[in-house]
Design an enzyme around this catalytic site. Structure first.
Site, PDB file in Angstrom:
ATOM      1  N   SER A 148       0.751  -1.294   0.041  1.00 42.35           N
ATOM      2  CA  SER A 148       0.046   0.163   0.228  1.00 42.35           C
ATOM      3  C   SER A 148       0.889   1.247  -0.018  1.00 42.35           C
ATOM      4  O   SER A 148       1.613   1.445  -1.005  1.00 42.35           O
ATOM      5  CB  SER A 148      -1.062  -0.211   1.035  1.00 42.35           C
ATOM      6  OG  SER A 148      -2.089   0.943   0.980  1.00 42.35           O
ATOM      7  N   GLU A 240      -9.666  -4.314  -6.008  1.00 40.77           N
ATOM      8  CA  GLU A 240      -9.446  -3.259  -5.223  1.00 40.77           C
ATOM      9  C   GLU A 240      -9.366  -2.142  -5.860  1.00 40.77           C
ATOM     10  O   GLU A 240      -9.197  -2.026  -7.327  1.00 40.77           O
ATOM     11  CB  GLU A 240      -7.924  -3.342  -4.418  1.00 40.77           C
ATOM     12  CG  GLU A 240      -6.849  -3.562  -5.576  1.00 40.77           C
ATOM     13  CD  GLU A 240      -5.538  -3.616  -4.713  1.00 40.77           C
ATOM     14  OE1 GLU A 240      -5.241  -2.644  -4.275  1.00 40.77           O
ATOM     15  OE2 GLU A 240      -4.725  -4.504  -4.842  1.00 40.77           O
TER      16      GLU A 240
END
Length: 297
Positions: A148, A240
């Site tokens: 991330s 995502e």
């Protein structure tokens, strides 16, 4: 999708509204708890120590069965630049050390909004320089791993090293990297309703906490000159909202003449290899093979 993944996805969907509405203090506490839980399977199989710096702490995990003492990985944790900390970082670093049979370092860099950009970048740069000098690991024997926000910091760090004329690491493993804090990719809208864990609104809040210049290449390395980057292994979940970050990153790396692989797991979510699901087994096989190739070159 395996049963373990289906169960985890349903849990994430139920928690999505609650988690994305949490205060920063609650978010940070939850991540610390997750990190502690993640260390439990391997805690007895490692030695953990800390190295203190003026602005952060660097964790070092050494597995009992170490394959190569001259090589290591450095894991840069995620958390939207606002969450994480040493306990959280230690969680996945513990797994990496055990799975790869290598020493794993994990910096607990400063967090926004108390410490906005470039604090995190300065801290991971200091950690990298320590590992590759005092730590005794040559850059060509070090692979960086990040998820991330940490996946974005991998490339911000390499851009900084390139600007300084310093040696880069042997390779980069980016798990669901956040490399575009302007949130301009098409997946932010296309996957808005199917992403079980993230929301555009929460990510925009994180970005605003971190910086006033989201298009700065050292904030959003997708907009930087990626020529000369080390080999990259990029892993993403197919549903995502951050998927286009990874896809665009892979495309730009390839266009710049860099070696890059991008694996997309259909129906899975953001940073799914950090969860204890069966699908992540293949990814750890990829990680092992990639690290072995990078440090052998």
């Amino acid at each position: 999708m395996t049963k373990s993944a289906e169960t985890m996805k349903k849990r994430l969907e139920k928690l999505k509204t609650v988690v994305n509405g949490c205060s920063l203090s609650a978010t940070r506490a939850g991540q610390q708890a997750l990190g502690l839980f993640a260390t439990l399977p391997h805690r007895r199989e490692e030695t953990f120590e800390t190295i203190s710096f003026p602005t952060f702490t660097l964790g070092k995990l050494t597995p009992q069965a170490i394959a190569d003492p001259t090589a290591a990985v450095m894991y840069i944790h995620g958390g939207g630049f606002v969450g994480g900390g040493l306990s959280y970082a230690r969680g996945f670093a513990t797994t990496l050390a055990a799975e790869l049979s290598l020493t794993a370092y994990c910096p607990s860099y400063r967090l926004a909004p108390e410490h906005p950009f470039p604090a995190a970048l300065k801290d991971v740069l200091a950690a990298y320089r320590y590992v590759t000098t005092t730590g005794g690991i040559r850059p060509d024997r070090l692979v960086l791993v990040g998820e991330s926000a940490g996946g974005g910091l991998l490339y911000s760090l390499c851009l900084q090293l390139k600007r300084m004329g310093k040696p880069m690491p042997a390779g980069l493993i980016a798990i669901s990297p956040w490399v575009d804090l302007t949130l301009s990719g098409p997946s932010y809208e296309a996957n808005r309703e199917v992403d079980p864990s993230l929301t555009v609104e929460r990510l925009r809040f994180f970005a605003d906490c971190y910086t006033d210049t989201p298009d700065d290449p050292f904030v959003s390395p997708l907009f930087g000159d990626l020529s000369g980057m080390p080999p990259s292994l990029i892993v993403s979940g197919g549903v995502e909202i951050m998927l286009s970050d990874a896809a665009s990153l892979h495309a730009k790396l390839t266009e710049a003449g860099c070696r890059s692989e991008h694996h997309i797991a259909p129906d899975l979510w953001h940073a799914y290899p950090l969860y204890a699901i069966e699908e992540s087994h293949d990814d750890f096989d990829r990680f092992r093979g990639f690290v072995k190739e990078c440090i052998a070159e």
